[in-house]
Design a protein around this motif. Structure first.
Motif, PDB file in Angstrom:
ATOM      1  N   PHE A 123       5.876 -28.102 -23.721  1.00  0.00           N
ATOM      2  CA  PHE A 123       5.490 -26.741 -24.113  1.00  0.00           C
ATOM      3  C   PHE A 123       6.578 -25.707 -23.889  1.00  0.00           C
ATOM      4  N   ARG A 124       7.813 -26.136 -23.727  1.00  0.00           N
ATOM      5  CA  ARG A 124       8.905 -25.189 -23.535  1.00  0.00           C
ATOM      6  C   ARG A 124       9.435 -24.760 -24.893  1.00  0.00           C
ATOM      7  N   THR A 125       9.722 -23.485 -25.039  1.00  0.00           N
ATOM      8  CA  THR A 125      10.294 -22.970 -26.277  1.00  0.00           C
ATOM      9  C   THR A 125      11.769 -23.347 -26.340  1.00  0.00           C
ATOM     10  N   PRO A 126      12.231 -23.923 -27.480  1.00  0.00           N
ATOM     11  CA  PRO A 126      13.638 -24.308 -27.565  1.00  0.00           C
ATOM     12  C   PRO A 126      14.566 -23.101 -27.521  1.00  0.00           C
ATOM     13  N   ALA A 127      15.758 -23.328 -27.021  1.00  0.00           N
ATOM     14  CA  ALA A 127      16.770 -22.272 -26.987  1.00  0.00           C
ATOM     15  C   ALA A 127      17.155 -21.894 -28.409  1.00  0.00           C
ATOM     16  N   PRO A 128      17.660 -20.668 -28.627  1.00  0.00           N
ATOM     17  CA  PRO A 128      17.981 -20.220 -29.977  1.00  0.00           C
ATOM     18  C   PRO A 128      18.993 -21.112 -30.706  1.00  0.00           C
ATOM     19  N   ASP A 129      19.893 -21.783 -29.969  1.00  0.00           N
ATOM     20  CA  ASP A 129      20.889 -22.615 -30.633  1.00  0.00           C
ATOM     21  C   ASP A 129      20.344 -23.991 -31.005  1.00  0.00           C
ATOM     22  N   GLN A 130      19.110 -24.300 -30.598  1.00  0.00           N
ATOM     23  CA  GLN A 130      18.498 -25.574 -30.964  1.00  0.00           C
ATOM     24  C   GLN A 130      17.660 -25.381 -32.204  1.00  0.00           C
ATOM     25  N   ALA A 131      17.470 -26.463 -32.949  1.00  0.00           N
ATOM     26  CA  ALA A 131      16.656 -26.394 -34.162  1.00  0.00           C
ATOM     27  C   ALA A 131      15.216 -26.080 -33.780  1.00  0.00           C
ATOM     28  N   SER A 132      14.521 -25.399 -34.640  1.00  0.00           N
ATOM     29  CA  SER A 132      13.130 -25.057 -34.362  1.00  0.00           C
ATOM     30  C   SER A 132      12.201 -26.078 -34.999  1.00  0.00           C
ATOM     31  N   ASP A 133      12.632 -27.336 -35.037  1.00  0.00           N
ATOM     32  CA  ASP A 133      11.832 -28.385 -35.649  1.00  0.00           C
ATOM     33  C   ASP A 133      10.967 -29.125 -34.643  1.00  0.00           C
ATOM     34  N   GLY A 134      10.803 -28.580 -33.462  1.00  0.00           N
ATOM     35  CA  GLY A 134       9.952 -29.199 -32.463  1.00  0.00           C
ATOM     36  C   GLY A 134      10.647 -30.288 -31.672  1.00  0.00           C
ATOM     37  N   ALA A 135      11.977 -30.317 -31.664  1.00  0.00           N
ATOM     38  CA  ALA A 135      12.709 -31.372 -30.965  1.00  0.00           C
ATOM     39  C   ALA A 135      12.345 -31.405 -29.489  1.00  0.00           C
ATOM     40  N   GLY A 136      12.172 -30.238 -28.867  1.00  0.00           N
ATOM     41  CA  GLY A 136      11.803 -30.188 -27.464  1.00  0.00           C
ATOM     42  C   GLY A 136      10.422 -30.759 -27.217  1.00  0.00           C
ATOM     43  N   VAL A 137       9.490 -30.449 -28.105  1.00  0.00           N
ATOM     44  CA  VAL A 137       8.144 -30.990 -27.977  1.00  0.00           C
ATOM     45  C   VAL A 137       8.181 -32.497 -28.181  1.00  0.00           C
ATOM     46  N   SER A 138       8.934 -32.948 -29.182  1.00  0.00           N
ATOM     47  CA  SER A 138       8.895 -34.371 -29.494  1.00  0.00           C
ATOM     48  C   SER A 138       9.464 -35.232 -28.370  1.00  0.00           C
ATOM     49  N   LEU A 139      10.464 -34.764 -27.619  1.00  0.00           N
ATOM     50  CA  LEU A 139      10.990 -35.576 -26.523  1.00  0.00           C
ATOM     51  C   LEU A 139      10.001 -35.662 -25.367  1.00  0.00           C
ATOM     52  N   SER A 140       9.342 -34.560 -25.040  1.00  0.00           N
ATOM     53  CA  SER A 140       8.350 -34.632 -23.967  1.00  0.00           C
ATOM     54  C   SER A 140       7.157 -35.475 -24.414  1.00  0.00           C
ATOM     55  N   LEU A 141       6.768 -35.351 -25.685  1.00  0.00           N
ATOM     56  CA  LEU A 141       5.694 -36.184 -26.223  1.00  0.00           C
ATOM     57  C   LEU A 141       6.119 -37.646 -26.244  1.00  0.00           C
ATOM     58  N   THR A 142       7.351 -37.897 -26.632  1.00  0.00           N
ATOM     59  CA  THR A 142       7.853 -39.267 -26.691  1.00  0.00           C
ATOM     60  C   THR A 142       7.808 -39.913 -25.316  1.00  0.00           C
ATOM     61  N   LYS A 143       8.276 -39.195 -24.313  1.00  0.00           N
ATOM     62  CA  LYS A 143       8.243 -39.721 -22.937  1.00  0.00           C
ATOM     63  C   LYS A 143       6.805 -40.011 -22.508  1.00  0.00           C
ATOM     64  N   ALA A 144       5.892 -39.114 -22.812  1.00  0.00           N
ATOM     65  CA  ALA A 144       4.487 -39.314 -22.450  1.00  0.00           C
ATOM     66  C   ALA A 144       3.891 -40.515 -23.194  1.00  0.00           C
ATOM     67  N   LEU A 145       4.230 -40.677 -24.471  1.00  0.00           N
ATOM     68  CA  LEU A 145       3.747 -41.830 -25.241  1.00  0.00           C
ATOM     69  C   LEU A 145       4.302 -43.139 -24.688  1.00  0.00           C
ATOM     70  N   VAL A 146       5.579 -43.120 -24.318  1.00  0.00           N
ATOM     71  CA  VAL A 146       6.205 -44.313 -23.737  1.00  0.00           C
ATOM     72  C   VAL A 146       5.465 -44.709 -22.467  1.00  0.00           C
ATOM     73  N   GLU A 147       5.232 -43.754 -21.587  1.00  0.00           N
ATOM     74  CA  GLU A 147       4.564 -44.042 -20.320  1.00  0.00           C
ATOM     75  C   GLU A 147       3.107 -44.455 -20.528  1.00  0.00           C
ATOM     76  N   ALA A 148       2.439 -43.874 -21.542  1.00  0.00           N
ATOM     77  CA  ALA A 148       1.065 -44.271 -21.851  1.00  0.00           C
ATOM     78  C   ALA A 148       1.018 -45.714 -22.357  1.00  0.00           C
ATOM     79  N   ASN A 149       2.131 -46.198 -22.896  1.00  0.00           N
ATOM     80  CA  ASN A 149       2.236 -47.578 -23.368  1.00  0.00           C
ATOM     81  C   ASN A 149       2.827 -48.504 -22.301  1.00  0.00           C
ATOM     82  N   ARG A 150       2.791 -48.071 -21.059  1.00  0.00           N
ATOM     83  CA  ARG A 150       3.218 -48.864 -19.897  1.00  0.00           C
ATOM     84  C   ARG A 150       4.684 -49.285 -19.965  1.00  0.00           C
ATOM     85  N   ALA A 151       5.514 -48.405 -20.485  1.00  0.00           N
ATOM     86  CA  ALA A 151       6.948 -48.671 -20.563  1.00  0.00           C
ATOM     87  C   ALA A 151       7.684 -47.564 -19.815  1.00  0.00           C
TER      88      ALA A 151
END
Length: 176
Positions: A123-151
């Motif tokens: 839920f962190r807002t990306p810095a202005p120099d980062q793309a506003s395509d949700g890259a920050g959300v997707s990495l935190s979501l990705t980590k959570a999905l990985v851990e939910a899959n026992r990896a």
């Protein structure tokens, strides 16, 4: 809409309400499918995607939808981090300990420790120099999905070496 869906998924994972259907998955086939899906984006950004897939990779036990989302997010993140003319290398491997590994490496500038911590903070807002395509959300979501899959989810980055993200499925989750 994609960002809202990611936020809802992250919220479901954190509250333990994400329904996962664990089945045997061929990681190599999934990686090939995801690379094909991401190729147009890579072409637009002038990024080359290469693959190096282990030939004798046993299937992993994971949720198919989550595993696809993890792989797409990692490839998309690496495309975002690589410079034009750079590369994204997607590989699979079997460790000496019997763990199945999915690795996604880019040839970008690499992230510093603060950027890694920020990218993994939900839920962190990306810095202005980062793309506003949700890259920050997707990495935190990705980590959570990985851990939910026992990896395990690991990021290795440094200087001009780019960024390497690894998803490691422990031996207990692997079906030979």
């Amino acid at each position: 809409i994609a960002i809202i869906d990611d936020l809802l998924d992250l919220s479901r994972i954190e509250s333990g309400k994400l329904d996962l259907a664990f089945t045997s998955q061929n990681l190599n086939e999934l990686v090939e499918s995801c690379v094909a899906a991401m190729q147009p984006q890579a072409n637009r950004e002038r990024i080359i995607i290469r693959t190096s897939l282990a030939h004798t990779l046993p299937p992993v036990v994971a949720d198919a939808r989550a595993l696809r989302q993890i792989t797409l997010n990692l490839i998309g993140n690496s495309i975002h981090l690589a410079n034009a003319g750079g590369q994204v290398i997607v590989s699979t491997a079997l460790s000496d300990f019997g763990e199945v590994m999915l690795r996604v490496r880019d040839t970008g500038h690499g992230l510093n420790d603060n950027e890694v911590a920020a990218a993994l903070e939900p839920f962190r807002t990306p810095a202005p120099d980062q793309a506003s395509d949700g890259a920050g959300v997707s990495l935190s979501l990705t980590k959570a999905l990985v851990e939910a899959n026992r990896a395990r989810f690991q990021i290795r980055t440094g200087g001009r070496a780019g960024t390497l993200i690894e998803v490691v499925f422990p031996h207990a989750v692997v079906r030979a």
